[in-house]
Design a protein around this motif. Structure first.
Motif, PDB file in Angstrom:
ATOM      1  N   CYS A 257       3.293   2.350   1.985  1.00 11.79           N
ATOM      2  CA  CYS A 257       3.445   3.075   3.251  1.00 11.79           C
ATOM      3  C   CYS A 257       4.857   3.603   3.409  1.00 11.79           C
ATOM      4  O   CYS A 257       5.130   4.420   4.272  1.00 11.79           O
ATOM      5  N   GLN A 258       5.779   3.107   2.587  1.00 11.70           N
ATOM      6  CA  GLN A 258       7.161   3.593   2.543  1.00 11.70           C
ATOM      7  C   GLN A 258       7.959   3.307   3.803  1.00 11.70           C
ATOM      8  O   GLN A 258       8.975   3.946   4.059  1.00 11.70           O
ATOM      9  N   LEU A 259       7.479   2.359   4.615  1.00  6.43           N
ATOM     10  CA  LEU A 259       8.269   2.009   5.798  1.00  6.43           C
ATOM     11  C   LEU A 259       9.558   1.290   5.401  1.00  6.43           C
ATOM     12  O   LEU A 259      10.594   1.463   6.033  1.00  6.43           O
TER      13      LEU A 259
ATOM     14  N   VAL B 298       0.827  -1.200   0.000  1.00  3.85           N
ATOM     15  CA  VAL B 298       0.000   0.000   0.000  1.00  3.85           C
ATOM     16  C   VAL B 298       0.868   1.258   0.000  1.00  3.85           C
ATOM     17  O   VAL B 298       0.399   2.334   0.323  1.00  3.85           O
TER      18      VAL B 298
ATOM     19  N   GLU C 267      -2.869   7.194  -5.641  1.00  4.18           N
ATOM     20  CA  GLU C 267      -4.193   6.807  -5.181  1.00  4.18           C
ATOM     21  C   GLU C 267      -4.786   5.823  -6.181  1.00  4.18           C
ATOM     22  O   GLU C 267      -4.617   5.980  -7.388  1.00  4.18           O
TER      23      GLU C 267
ATOM     24  N   VAL D 239      -8.862   0.069  -0.962  1.00  2.00           N
ATOM     25  CA  VAL D 239      -7.529   0.088  -0.345  1.00  2.00           C
ATOM     26  C   VAL D 239      -6.906   1.477  -0.446  1.00  2.00           C
ATOM     27  O   VAL D 239      -6.009   1.822   0.316  1.00  2.00           O
ATOM     28  N   GLU D 240      -7.399   2.287  -1.370  1.00  2.00           N
ATOM     29  CA  GLU D 240      -7.032   3.696  -1.528  1.00  2.00           C
ATOM     30  C   GLU D 240      -5.640   3.974  -2.082  1.00  2.00           C
ATOM     31  O   GLU D 240      -5.468   4.865  -2.879  1.00  2.00           O
ATOM     32  N   LYS D 241      -4.646   3.226  -1.654  1.00  2.00           N
ATOM     33  CA  LYS D 241      -3.290   3.640  -1.990  1.00  2.00           C
ATOM     34  C   LYS D 241      -2.485   2.450  -2.499  1.00  2.00           C
ATOM     35  O   LYS D 241      -2.640   1.334  -2.007  1.00  2.00           O
TER      36      LYS D 241
ATOM     37  N   PRO E  21       4.096  -3.791   7.203  1.00  2.00           N
ATOM     38  CA  PRO E  21       2.880  -4.048   7.959  1.00  2.00           C
ATOM     39  C   PRO E  21       1.828  -4.810   7.153  1.00  2.00           C
ATOM     40  O   PRO E  21       0.831  -5.252   7.694  1.00  2.00           O
ATOM     41  N   GLU E  22       2.034  -4.927   5.845  1.00  2.00           N
ATOM     42  CA  GLU E  22       1.033  -5.565   4.988  1.00  2.00           C
ATOM     43  C   GLU E  22       1.527  -6.896   4.449  1.00  2.00           C
ATOM     44  O   GLU E  22       0.890  -7.476   3.577  1.00  2.00           O
TER      45      GLU E  22
ATOM     46  N   GLU F  89      11.192   1.774   2.660  1.00  2.00           N
ATOM     47  CA  GLU F  89      12.085   2.823   2.155  1.00  2.00           C
ATOM     48  C   GLU F  89      12.776   3.518   3.322  1.00  2.00           C
ATOM     49  O   GLU F  89      13.947   3.879   3.253  1.00  2.00           O
ATOM     50  N   PHE F  90      12.026   3.674   4.412  1.00  2.00           N
ATOM     51  CA  PHE F  90      12.571   4.368   5.579  1.00  2.00           C
ATOM     52  C   PHE F  90      13.602   3.510   6.307  1.00  2.00           C
ATOM     53  O   PHE F  90      14.650   3.987   6.731  1.00  2.00           O
TER      54      PHE F  90
ATOM     55  N   PRO G 263       4.129   6.751  -4.281  1.00  2.00           N
ATOM     56  CA  PRO G 263       2.766   6.261  -4.055  1.00  2.00           C
ATOM     57  C   PRO G 263       1.763   6.907  -5.007  1.00  2.00           C
ATOM     58  O   PRO G 263       2.047   7.959  -5.591  1.00  2.00           O
TER      59      PRO G 263
END
Lengths: 559, 176, 387
Positions: free
Chosen positions: B78-80, B76, B96, B106-108, B131-132, B82-83, B94
């Motif tokens: 969330c770019q975690l 989705v 939409e 799911v939006e994104k 997280p996904e 990447e972080f 990202p």
């Protein structure tokens, strides 16, 4: 927004916070008093600039009042301080002022239990879509859940479905499932923006924020609701899904769209600006910012930006361009030259412009282009130039900016004026037509984007936009504030002050200015208002330097 | 406080070193002999011998993206990852999901998802942080290319390597 | 003038040239490259690895072939690939060096090692030509003299690189090589006493006659004199060999280029062919050193129990074999002995750890030097009493 708090006659009261007796002025909110005592109280609905409805129940603390003897005297303990009779239930701290002898416990087991309970309730219907939510990273629900929450859910039923992805207005999207009904946005629109369009509809757990059915949320201050929303319920359409907030480099600077000089934070990543948010400065803009100013940064990353100095349309290097410009200037007498400065220049650039005027011995053949609009009574000033005060102070214009532009038009049409220097202004907006521009021997233009003048420019020098440079400006109230660099200038574009310095050096020899601090120092030597200051001494919040109220500029005839 | 290591008292035989040198040479010669006779087998001859079949499940090969059983991209954006990525190998843009898409709720989703395999250090933090459950380190280890651009895995390549992954995350599935 | 036009002159010139070319290009250089290969293979085997085993010839680059051709042993193409790599790599000269000496140093490292080979008798006679490039009667002194020049290559490399690690390496090698030269020279004196000559051919001929110095039984019997001389000769052999290790900068005495402390020591700043010259110089010096040990202690080209062609001890059928075959056998015997010594060099390198610097100096000055000195008197005494 008052600064005159000379020796307050407000009486002080003694308050015990977590066992320590402290003094606070009467009328201080308990939540603020705890904050001043370095005891942070979590809160959702409370906002210092808005009224306190006390509906989120997050800020609960244990409170107590002094034990009283039957003759209304406080019972003193062994330490000589009053003994406190604690209220058996936790109280909200945001709607209560401190009182003499009051006791507060911010971390007792009862308080912790109460916070856990409140957070569990708030999370019952929360979708927990943090990976998608734009607020993640600056979300109070996330932060408080980690710090004060219990970390797991006991809720077994289906979550309540609420409207998602609702367009409240042209700039705002609502996700009602994420909303915790703190009503900050409703109160902001009612109390600050004076545009009461939001409210709560439905009942019970179906409560949801909604716009008045005949209205949309299109107020020019609507994006402030996104800033104050503690969760990701209200999101900015412009910033939605663009970048996670933890990647953003935050640069403290000021807005240049009007004379107010609102304090802002630019969020950028890898030389791209993603959003602009207001920065608290109670002497300027409080914590708010108009949408029109906040969204006006896209042109900085425009692909048409000038990136290479040109002479008659041919790209050249900086040395050549500066030399050719100096040659043109030296080939004319002072009477044949005219200089159009700009109210968008920083003080440092204006000062160097005045040095250039001195070097070319120009007298009175210079002015700035005034820009005016309608003041909205809140944050947008009528003067749309951010630094008119600075231009007046440094002497680039008279007390009526733009009053000399008539003479420029006359001089160009009569042929007396052969060459015009324009520092970031479009000459066609100064009253000249394209035909007039063709009559000129030469135009030396410094700008960031192509405009009506740039095709006619003999020497065109690419400069930096306001987010790409350092410097200072003076707002309409005479407050000296600082600009900071958020991103780098594109291509070979230079800082404006460097271009001016090189131009002065090419006309009249070196001037020994190496860094922008040197320029400020030289300026402070010439103008007493800046005496004793430096760019670092201005600070993030700025300093008042001009006390007399400067008259509002009159609209120029050409506009 | 200085601590003085007691030196051993050497005998005359030990002091002239020669016997211990000969003993050392005997040890190395023993290894040489065993190696020549083929009694030691410690090295795998890579292109001919591979351990693909015996590779453990926890092997950390190339990071890949997976779709779920309905064909939805799990990521989705969330770019975690990447972080968290220590060498900054991951770049995500990202976007939409358009309203007419069947996964619009799911939006994104990622518009671009690039992993620079020259930078990747195969640490697996992206998999751990996701997280996904959208990014997995699969068993591909021979990631080669002729140009630098070729070594940047884009979204299509990542989904091709990752394939379909079932289970673990059910929150986006239709409610029964 | 007569000499210049005589047939002797032309004969000597041509045969010397032929011998030089044979020795350098057909023996020493291939030997160097395959010593490097052996070094890598043997070190790998000692450490339970495989080593370079697959470099073949990229025949798949030629249209029509689908597979690369690798000889059955595998990896034998490695030295060829190494040489090609050294030639093709960028010859980079850092900006901060002293250009003249930076260029001079690799030449000075390579040349002395090659020149010393001139005095080595690497065979008896082949087609009537003595198998030594320059049969001079002060051969051993010549070798010591020339090999001491090689220290300049390393010192200049360390100094001209203008960089701290090469500099430290250069300083270390100066003191190390000067210290061990003394001891090496003194260790060789007992050999000279016994043989009564400094000419290397005479020393070999003495050993052919009287049996190898280290194994005096090779001429058939053992006299009391030979047994008595055995002790000082063994001591001389050991000290000479140790000094030779130190002189050639081989482990456990490789302090000038100890990787763990000095990156690569004196040749840190070198690349490409200049680096290769240091490499060649080091291994050529190793070959020259081994050759010297063979000449001094191990009977030179002499094959024990089968004297060169002269059918003795009832082996009369050997007379039937033409003498040029014996020449070849002797040359082969010589280089076989050298090869065995080279393997020992390698074997010791991968067994022993490096000395600490003070230990190195202490060993050289306090032990080996004294032992070699006393050994001379011991030999002289034995010679005097057993005359």
């Amino acid at each position: 927004m008052s600064t005159e708090t000379a020796a307050p006659a407000v009486p002080m009261v003694n308050v015990q916070i977590d066992g320590v007796w402290l003094q606070f002025p009467k009328g201080t909110r308990v939540i603020e008093a705890c904050g001043q005592a370095q005891k942070f109280i979590p809160r959702y609905c409370y906002h210092p600039k808005l009224s306190s409805p006390g509906n989120c129940r997050m800020c609960m603390v244990e409170m107590g009042m002094p034990k009283m003897t039957p003759d209304r005297k406080p019972v003193l303990g062994a330490d000589g301080k009053p003994e406190i009779a604690w209220i058996p239930r936790p109280q909200i701290s945001c709607a209560q002022d401190v009182a003499e002898g009051m006791g507060i416990r911010t971390g007792s087991p009862m308080v912790e239990e109460a916070r856990k309970g409140v957070l569990e309730f708030l999370l019952i219907n929360h979708p927990l879509d943090c990976p998608i939510c734009d607020q993640a990273g600056e979300c109070r629900l996330q932060e408080f859940s980690v710090e004060f929450g219990q970390g797991e859910s006991r809720f077994l039923d289906e979550k309540v479905k609420k409207p998602k992805n609702v367009e409240l207005g042209p700039r705002i999207t609502l996700d009602a499932e994420r909303c915790i009904l703190c009503t900050r946005c409703i109160r902001f629109m009612k109390e600050v923006a004076n545009d009461d369009v939001l409210g709560i509809v439905e009942r019970g757990s179906f409560n949801s924020i909604a716009c008045h059915p005949d209205r949309i949320l299109d107020n020019n201050y609507s994006l402030n609701t996104v800033d104050i929303c503690p969760v990701g319920a209200l999101t900015s359409n412009d910033f939605r899904f663009k970048m996670r907030v933890w990647f953003l480099k935050e640069t403290k600077t000021i807005d240049v769209n009007c004379g107010t000089g609102a304090n802002i934070i630019i969020g950028s990543r890898e030389n791209t600006i993603y959003r602009i948010t207001p920065r608290e400065n109670n002497d300027v803009n409080g914590v708010w910012l108009p949408d029109s100013h906040r969204l006006n940064f896209k042109y900085v990353a425009d692909e048409r930006r000038l990136t290479k100095p040109t002479v008659k349309g041919q790209p050249v290097d900086w040395r050549t361009a500066t030399a050719i410009a100096a040659e043109i200037l030296k080939a004319h007498t002072a009477e044949q030259l005219w200089l159009v400065a700009s109210g968008r220049q920083t003080n440092e650039e204006l000062f160097l412009t005045s040095r250039l005027i001195d070097a070319l011995e120009i007298e009175k053949q210079h002015d700035i282009l005034p820009r005016t609009g309608e003041a909205d009574g809140l944050l947008i000033a009528a003067d749309r130039n951010p630094n008119t005060t600075g231009a007046k102070l440094i002497g680039l214009c008279t007390s009526k900016p733009g009053s000399r532009l008539k003479k420029l038009v006359e001089g160009v049409r009569s042929g007396a004026i052969k060459t015009v220097i324009t520092l970031g202004e479009d000459l066609t907006k100064c009253g000249l037509t394209a035909d007039d521009l063709k009559k000129l021997d030469a135009i030396i233009a410094l700008d960031i984007l192509p405009n009506q003048t740039t095709p006619h420019a003999t020497v065109l020098l690419p400069a930096s936009a306001w987010v790409e440079k350092r410097g200072s400006m003076i707002n309409v109230k005479g407050r000296l504030q600082r600009l900071n660099r958020a991103v780098a200038a594109p291509g070979e574009a230079h800082d404006d002050w460097e271009i001016l310095r090189d131009l002065i050096a090419a006309v009249s020899g070196s001037n020994g200015l190496a860094v922008i601090e040197d320029v400020f120092k030289a300026m402070a030597a010439d103008h007493s208002e800046f005496a004793g200051l430096s760019l670092s001494k201005i600070g993030d919040l700025g300093l008042p330097v001009v006390t007399e109220k400067t008259p509002e500029p009159e609209p120029a005839a050409a506009n | 406080m200085a601590y003085v290591v007691p030196r051993p008292n050497l005998t005359w035989k030990e002091k002239i070193y020669l016997p211990s040198i000969v003993a050392g040479m005997a040890i190395t010669f023993k290894h040489l002999k065993r190696m020549i006779k083929g009694e030691t087998h410690v090295v795998m001859q890579y292109p001919e011998e591979k351990w693909d079949k015996s590779m453990p499940d926890h092997y950390r090969g190339a990071p890949t993206l997976v779709t779920d059983e309905h064909g939805r991209e799990r990521c989705v954006a969330c770019q975690l990852c990447e972080f968290i990525c220590p060498p900054r190998a991951i770049t995500i843009k990202p976007e939409e999901i358009p309203a007419d898409n069947k996964f619009a709720k799911v939006e994104k989703r990622p518009k671009e998802f690039e992993i620079d395999m020259i930078r990747c250090i195969y640490c697996g933090l992206c998999e751990e942080v996701c997280p996904e459950q959208a990014i997995f380190l699969r068993k591909d280890y021979a990631i080669t290319g002729i140009t630098r651009a070729e070594m940047v895995h884009d979204k299509a390549k990542l989904y091709e390597l990752g394939g379909v992954f079932t289970g673990l995350v059910n929150k986006w599935n239709p409610k029964k | 003038m007569d000499f210049l036009t005589s047939s002797d002159f032309w004969f000597l010139s041509l045969t010397s040239l032929a011998k030089t070319i044979f020795l350098i290009f057909l023996v020493v250089l291939p030997m160097v490259s395959y010593t490097v290969y052996a070094e890598r293979r043997v070190s790998a085997l000692i450490q339970d690895r495989v080593g370079p085993n697959r470099t073949g010839f990229p025949t798949s680059l030629i249209p029509g072939f689908t597979k690369d051709f690798s000889p059955f042993l595998g990896g034998l193409g490695q030295p060829v690939a190494d040489a090609v790599k050294f030639l093709l790599k960028e010859d980079f000269v850092p900006g901060h060096v002293n250009k003249l000496y930076f260029w001079l140093a690799p030449c000075l490292a390579m040349m002395p090692a090659i020149v010393t080979l001139a005095a080595i008798p690497f065979g008896s006679e082949f087609l009537g030509v003595k198998m030594v490039v320059a049969d001079i009667n002060v051969g051993l002194l010549f070798m010591f003299a020339i090999s001491s020049v090689s220290v300049y290559g390393i010192v200049l490399a360390g100094w001209s690189s203008n960089s701290k690690y090469p500099f430290l390496g250069g300083i270390r090698s100066t003191s190390q090589m000067i210290s061990y030269e003394l001891c090496m020279g003194l260790s060789a004196v007992p050999v000279l006493l016994v043989c009564g000559s400094t000419g290397l051919s005479s020393i070999v001929n003495y050993q052919v006659r009287e049996g190898w110095l280290l194994a005096p039984f090779t001429n058939g019997g053992l006299s009391f004199r030979e047994i008595a001389l055995w002790v000082p000769i063994i001591i001389a052999f050991i000290t000479f060999t140790i000094s030779m290790f130190a002189e050639t900068n081989r482990l456990p005495f490789d302090l000038p280029e100890s990787e763990t402390e000095l990156v690569a020591g004196y040749h840190t700043e070198y690349s490409s062919m200049k680096f290769a010259l240091f490499f060649l110089g080091e291994y050529t010096a190793m070959i020259a050193g081994s050759a010297l040990i063979v000449v001094l202690f191990l009977g030179g080209w002499h094959l024990p129990f089968i004297p060169d062609g002269a059918g003795q001890g009832g082996l009369n059928f050997l007379h039937a074999i033409p003498s040029w075959i014996w020449g070849l056998v002797n040359i082969t015997a010589f280089f076989a002995k050298v090869a065995v010594l080279l393997l020992v060099f390698i074997w010791i390198r991968w067994t022993l750890p490096r000395f600490r610097y003070d230990q190195l100096m202490k060993l050289g000055w306090l032990y080996l030097f004294e032992i070699a000195l006393v050994n001379i008197f011991l030999t002289a005494g034995i010679l005097a009493f057993t005359k």
